[in-house]
Design an enzyme around this catalytic site. Structure first.
Site, PDB file in Angstrom:
ATOM      1  N   ASP A 199      34.650 -86.247 -10.893  1.00 55.64           N
ATOM      2  CA  ASP A 199      36.027 -85.919 -10.676  1.00 55.64           C
ATOM      3  C   ASP A 199      36.656 -86.102  -9.301  1.00 55.64           C
ATOM      4  O   ASP A 199      37.871 -86.057  -9.327  1.00 55.64           O
ATOM      5  CB  ASP A 199      36.259 -84.621 -11.184  1.00 55.64           C
ATOM      6  CG  ASP A 199      35.575 -83.283 -10.664  1.00 55.64           C
ATOM      7  OD1 ASP A 199      34.732 -83.737  -9.620  1.00 55.64           O
ATOM      8  OD2 ASP A 199      35.686 -82.169 -10.978  1.00 55.64           O
ATOM      9  N   HIS A 200      35.814 -85.885  -8.517  1.00 56.68           N
ATOM     10  CA  HIS A 200      36.372 -85.692  -7.072  1.00 56.68           C
ATOM     11  C   HIS A 200      36.668 -86.863  -6.240  1.00 56.68           C
ATOM     12  O   HIS A 200      37.238 -87.136  -4.921  1.00 56.68           O
ATOM     13  CB  HIS A 200      35.503 -84.933  -5.983  1.00 56.68           C
ATOM     14  CG  HIS A 200      35.683 -83.527  -6.447  1.00 56.68           C
ATOM     15  ND1 HIS A 200      35.324 -83.069  -7.393  1.00 56.68           N
ATOM     16  CD2 HIS A 200      35.990 -82.344  -5.301  1.00 56.68           C
ATOM     17  CE1 HIS A 200      35.610 -81.493  -7.233  1.00 56.68           C
ATOM     18  NE2 HIS A 200      35.842 -81.291  -6.045  1.00 56.68           N
TER      19      HIS A 200
ATOM     20  N   ASP B  65      30.594 -75.542  -6.469  1.00 56.98           N
ATOM     21  CA  ASP B  65      32.003 -75.719  -6.430  1.00 56.98           C
ATOM     22  C   ASP B  65      32.739 -74.088  -6.279  1.00 56.98           C
ATOM     23  O   ASP B  65      32.459 -73.556  -7.107  1.00 56.98           O
ATOM     24  CB  ASP B  65      32.874 -76.807  -7.342  1.00 56.98           C
ATOM     25  CG  ASP B  65      34.160 -76.935  -6.939  1.00 56.98           C
ATOM     26  OD1 ASP B  65      34.381 -78.075  -6.603  1.00 56.98           O
ATOM     27  OD2 ASP B  65      35.101 -76.137  -7.027  1.00 56.98           O
TER      28      ASP B  65
ATOM     29  N   ARG C   7      44.564 -74.716  -3.025  1.00 51.35           N
ATOM     30  CA  ARG C   7      44.347 -74.658  -1.485  1.00 51.35           C
ATOM     31  C   ARG C   7      45.610 -75.446  -0.938  1.00 51.35           C
ATOM     32  O   ARG C   7      45.947 -76.610  -1.286  1.00 51.35           O
ATOM     33  CB  ARG C   7      43.196 -75.538  -1.275  1.00 51.35           C
ATOM     34  CG  ARG C   7      42.175 -74.536  -1.650  1.00 51.35           C
ATOM     35  CD  ARG C   7      40.639 -74.877  -0.923  1.00 51.35           C
ATOM     36  NE  ARG C   7      39.835 -73.851  -1.325  1.00 51.35           N
ATOM     37  CZ  ARG C   7      38.620 -74.012  -1.918  1.00 51.35           C
ATOM     38  NH1 ARG C   7      38.003 -75.082  -1.729  1.00 51.35           N
ATOM     39  NH2 ARG C   7      37.732 -72.871  -2.060  1.00 51.35           N
TER      40      ARG C   7
ATOM     41  N   SER D 289      35.460 -74.209   0.657  1.00 51.27           N
ATOM     42  CA  SER D 289      34.770 -74.806  -0.276  1.00 51.27           C
ATOM     43  C   SER D 289      33.128 -74.422  -0.346  1.00 51.27           C
ATOM     44  O   SER D 289      32.724 -73.806   0.558  1.00 51.27           O
ATOM     45  CB  SER D 289      34.862 -76.549   0.175  1.00 51.27           C
ATOM     46  OG  SER D 289      33.597 -77.147  -0.512  1.00 51.27           O
TER      47      SER D 289
ATOM     48  N   ARG E  11      30.956 -76.683  -0.204  1.00 51.72           N
ATOM     49  CA  ARG E  11      30.154 -77.778   0.193  1.00 51.72           C
ATOM     50  C   ARG E  11      28.927 -77.450   1.386  1.00 51.72           C
ATOM     51  O   ARG E  11      29.502 -76.708   2.340  1.00 51.72           O
ATOM     52  CB  ARG E  11      31.176 -78.941   0.840  1.00 51.72           C
ATOM     53  CG  ARG E  11      32.076 -78.616   2.008  1.00 51.72           C
ATOM     54  CD  ARG E  11      33.090 -79.603   2.025  1.00 51.72           C
ATOM     55  NE  ARG E  11      34.316 -79.506   1.125  1.00 51.72           N
ATOM     56  CZ  ARG E  11      35.507 -79.528   1.501  1.00 51.72           C
ATOM     57  NH1 ARG E  11      35.918 -79.906   2.681  1.00 51.72           N
ATOM     58  NH2 ARG E  11      36.452 -79.480   0.737  1.00 51.72           N
TER      59      ARG E  11
HETATM   60  C1  MIC Z   1      37.623 -77.920  -2.818  1.00 52.84           C
HETATM   61  O1  MIC Z   1      38.293 -77.601  -3.647  1.00 52.84           O
HETATM   62  O2  MIC Z   1      37.460 -77.925  -1.781  1.00 52.84           O
HETATM   63  C2  MIC Z   1      36.159 -78.755  -3.342  1.00 52.84           C
HETATM   64  C3  MIC Z   1      36.254 -80.040  -2.903  1.00 52.84           C
HETATM   65  O3  MIC Z   1      36.328 -78.635  -5.080  1.00 52.84           O
HETATM   66  C4  MIC Z   1      35.054 -77.939  -2.948  1.00 52.84           C
HETATM   67  C5  MIC Z   1      33.834 -78.458  -3.077  1.00 52.84           C
HETATM   68  C6  MIC Z   1      33.594 -79.968  -2.305  1.00 52.84           C
HETATM   69  O4  MIC Z   1      33.836 -79.779  -0.991  1.00 52.84           O
HETATM   70  O5  MIC Z   1      32.838 -80.884  -2.654  1.00 52.84           O
HETATM   71  C7  MIC Z   1      34.927 -76.588  -3.318  1.00 52.84           C
HETATM   72  O6  MIC Z   1      35.935 -75.947  -3.869  1.00 52.84           O
HETATM   73  O7  MIC Z   1      33.797 -75.856  -3.480  1.00 52.84           O
HETATM   74 FE1  SF4 Z   2      38.878 -80.433  -7.605  1.00 47.15          FE
HETATM   75 FE2  SF4 Z   2      38.354 -78.371  -5.755  1.00 47.15          FE
HETATM   76 FE3  SF4 Z   2      41.143 -79.327  -6.198  1.00 47.15          FE
HETATM   77 FE4  SF4 Z   2      39.721 -78.063  -8.122  1.00 47.15          FE
HETATM   78  S1  SF4 Z   2      40.188 -77.296  -6.233  1.00 47.15           S
HETATM   79  S2  SF4 Z   2      40.693 -79.772  -8.430  1.00 47.15           S
HETATM   80  S3  SF4 Z   2      37.424 -78.893  -8.030  1.00 47.15           S
HETATM   81  S4  SF4 Z   2      39.055 -80.466  -5.224  1.00 47.15           S
END
Ligand code: MIC
Ligand code: SF4
Length: 712
Positions: free
Chosen positions: A95-96, A160, A449, A644, A646
């Protein structure tokens, strides 16, 4: 069909005995969070009461979820574990990696073409190790999990931070780094500091323009981005029961933005309705048999201050729509105050783009409420001033919305773009025209975010978080400070008109439908499947274990960077264009800390190389120290590593020779990630010592002698 129904039944079968043991151990009525935690102890029945915010406890989660950007590193690590199959039901979701540019079909195909190597890798690893794989276009991990896997009273971890979304169906679902997920998939226990408990009592009922999103926007304003750290937030009260399950999901989802370990709600009718509508009546039947255990005890909800560490009360009757931002999700402004606040802060009020989507707000209900605003505007002849972009949460939601005419409604609004069922702009996968000019501008979105540069890479984009219906209203008015409750608009006939209040459908009246949900079941026996990683790949790199600690103290470590102020995982390991290297540790390390603000100069990605006095990019300086055999350290401010899950944000510095990260305070997941990847994550005893660190410091630390491992 319900996935893993046998596992779910097993969990429920052991509930009565385990809750009874917990009740005895704790010696008082239990919150829902405690029930779920104590029924998932690795050791079985509880024999002691754990110290909230103090005890480290081993848990046995029921399932694991991963998304493509983190699954690559998680599964590369799992491949080193020597197992033939995952020990608990697990899924990975593509999805990312799909960029939003033109519209769903074209973008999806482009995404598949560009990321083919990674998708093939994920598909074959999943197939081999018994992991369900949701293909590109199937939807955003947390919506797909809510629709298919989440169940009241269950425990899940996911790579995540928004894994917490499943609290909408009464789970304790927690975001972790890949290494934690690997432990659980390999059949080991998962350790967590027993959380503190925050109770949020919701009274009244949402009305008018206010939506579930406003509950969490309000809570974020109260608790701030670190107020939930180390705590589970439990929502209860008549107001909680009046919310839809997906609305509850929205609230839990954005609990990540207050640093909460997770958030949850007790099992109720909204969950029954949602489970039944998504084809899981069997889960309802099983849950109903233990329903009393799937919510907090009545004594707890009657006298919450006696059982929670902190209690907040919000009256939904009085709650008003909010916009949170810019640059941080906790800067809460009631819509009614935006005119004044935007002017005082010089926030741009013209809006070019308004985006609906993300795992937070992309449910069927969200789309219907936003569509009602659009339909009203079209009917009243109002031409939109901004472009509305929409990422549906899943193929099931998209397909059903299309069938029910919602997409037609959106498309009647000039300029609307329906993007792929994926994260898209929420994670910087957005080819926004003109973003490179870095002009000061504002956008609104229904994501969670809004850190600098996150959506379009432009540090001057002021992003505000709000509900989908407010996003639609702002798209139409083109103004950040538009208040639909009081303000009017001029239609194409020159008449003054007012937008009607949003209306929506919690669930589709004709039921959900989908033709191809995008799921790939794993092979029953994956032993013959070969997972290929090309040695010269720029996207994937097999991992070699980091060198173990040599038992010696850290001597002569150079300060790599003293980061000032907000240093989220987006600052430490940026997403957007860098997502392409998430499976290649050496390549992605070239983004290490490039967004962190140098405390001495306030510049980003420019630090002093103490070996020759030059000023260079952070990754280059780190590599120079590493090449010279000189260890380095990073110093940070409060809530370091916010955002995140990550683990790249921990693996990259480790790979580049950083030995310790010393900060005023950490965000939970990042602290664990650092430790899991073999780094020292330290906090100053005395916060003010941060100020003593000098640009040319060399640190030799007596610390290791004091650690128990050092003497063993
Ligand atoms: C995000 O919303 O920042 C992400 C991308 O979903 C991350 C995970 C990632 O960095 O791959 C998260 O929220 O953990
Ligand atoms: Fe995707 Fe993270 Fe955004 Fe949710 S907050 S839509 S998991 S990138």
């Amino acid at each position: 069909m319900t996935f893993d129904i046998d596992m779910i039944r097993k969990v429920y079968n052991r509930y009565p005995e385990r809750v009874a043991a917990a009740r005895e151990a704790v010696g008082k009525p239990l919150t829902l969070a405690e029930k779920i935690l104590y029924t998932h102890l690795w050791e079985g029945n509880a024999t002691e009461a754990f110290g909230r915010g103090a005890s480290y406890v081993d848990f046995a989660p029921d399932r694991v979820a991963m998304q493509d950007a983190t699954a690559q590193m998680a599964l590369l690590q799992f491949m080193q574990a020597g197992k033939s199959k995952v020990a608990v039901p697990s899924t990975a979701h593509a999805d990312h990696l799909i960029q939003a540019r033109i519209g769903a079909d074209k973008d999806l195909q482009d995404g598949i073409n560009k990321n083919n190597e990674v998708f093939n890798f994920l598909s074959s690893v999943c197939n081999k190790y018994g992991i369900g794989f949701w293909k590109p276009g199937a939807g955003i991990i947390h919506q797909v999990v809510l629709e298919n896997y989440a169940f009241p009273g269950g425990m899940m971890i996911g790579t995540d931070s928004h894994t917490v979304n499943a609290g909408g169906l009464g789970m304790v679902a927690i975001g972790v780094g890949g290494a934690d997920a690997v432990d659980v998939m390999a059949g080991m226990a998962w350790e967590l500091k027993f959380p503190k408990l925050i109770g949020v009592k919701l009274t009244g009922r949402l009305n008018g323009w206010t939506s579930a999103k406003d509950v969490i926007l309000k809570v974020a304003g109260i608790l701030t981005v670190k107020g939930g750290t180390g705590a589970i937030v439990e929502y209860f009260g008549e107001g909680a029961e009046s919310l839809s399950a997906t609305g509850k999901g929205t609230i839990c989802n954005m609990g990540a933005e207050i640093g909460a370990t997770t958030s949850t709600f007790g099992y109720d009718d909204s969950m029954r309705r949602y489970l039944a509508a998504t084809g899981r009546q069997d889960v309802v039947d099983a849950a109903d048999a233990v329903a009393e255990h799937l919510t907090g005890d009545a004594e707890v909800y009657a006298n919450p201050e006696q059982y929670f560490d902190q209690v907040i009360e919000i009256n939904l009757d009085e709650l008003t729509p909010h916009l949170n931002g810019p640059f941080t999700p906790d800067l809460a402004t009631p819509v009614a105050e935006m005119k004044e606040k935007a002017a005082a802060n010089d926030w741009p009020t013209d809006i070019e783009w308004a985006l609906i989507g993300s795992c937070t707000n992309s449910s069927y209900e969200d789309l219907t409420r936003a569509a009602s605003i659009v339909a009203d505007a079209v009917e009243k002849g109002i031409a939109p001033k901004a472009i509305l972009g929409i990422n549906p949460g899943s193929e099931q939601v998209r397909y059903t919305a299309e069938r029910d005419g919602l997409m037609d409604t959106f498309n009647k609004l000039e300029g609307t773009r329906i993007f792929t069922n994926a994260c898209g702009p929420c994670i910087g996968q957005w080819a926004r025209e003109g973003a490179e000019k870095q002009e000061k501008n504002s956008i609104v979105h229904s994501f969670n975010r809004n850190f600098a540069k996150r959506a379009d890479g432009n540090p001057n984009t002021h992003a505000f978080v709000t509900s989908p219906e407010m996003v639609a209203a702002i798209a139409i008015s083109g103004k950040l400070d538009f208040n639909p409750i009081t303000d009017t608009l001029i239609n194409t006939n020159g008449e003054e008109v007012k937008l009607a209040e949003p209306t929506g459908h919690e669930l589709p009246s004709a039921g959900f439908a989908v033709e191809d949900n995008g799921y790939q079941a794993p092979a029953a026996d994956g032993s013959g499947i070969n997972v290929a990683v090309a040695p010269d790949s720029q996207r994937l790199q097999l991992l070699a274990p980091f060198a173990p600690w040599d038992g010696a103290n850290i001597e002569g470590a150079k300060l790599l960077i003293k980061a000032f102020g907000k240093c989220t995982t987006d600052h430490i390991s940026m997403a957007g264009p860098w997502l392409r290297y998430r499976g290649h540790l050496d390549n992605i390390s070239n983004n290490c800390l490039i967004g962190a603000v140098n405390a001495y100069t306030e510049a980003t990605n420019a630090v002093t190389n103490q070996l020759d006095g030059s000023v260079d990019e952070v990754p280059n300086v780190a590599r120079a120290y590493k090449a010279a055999g000189v260890p380095s350290i990073v110093v940070g401010d409060h809530n370091y590593g916010e955002g995140s899950s990550r683990e790249h944000a921990a693996m990259e510095p480790r790979h580049l020779g950083v030995r310790a990260v010393i900060v005023k305070s950490f965000a939970r997941i990042h602290e664990t990630n650092l430790k899991k990847q073999g780094m020292l994550g330290l906090t100053f005893d005395n916060e003010a010592d941060y100020d003593l660190i000098q640009v040319d410091d060399t640190l030799t630390s007596p610390i290791l002698h004091r650690l128990p491992q050092a003497s063993s």
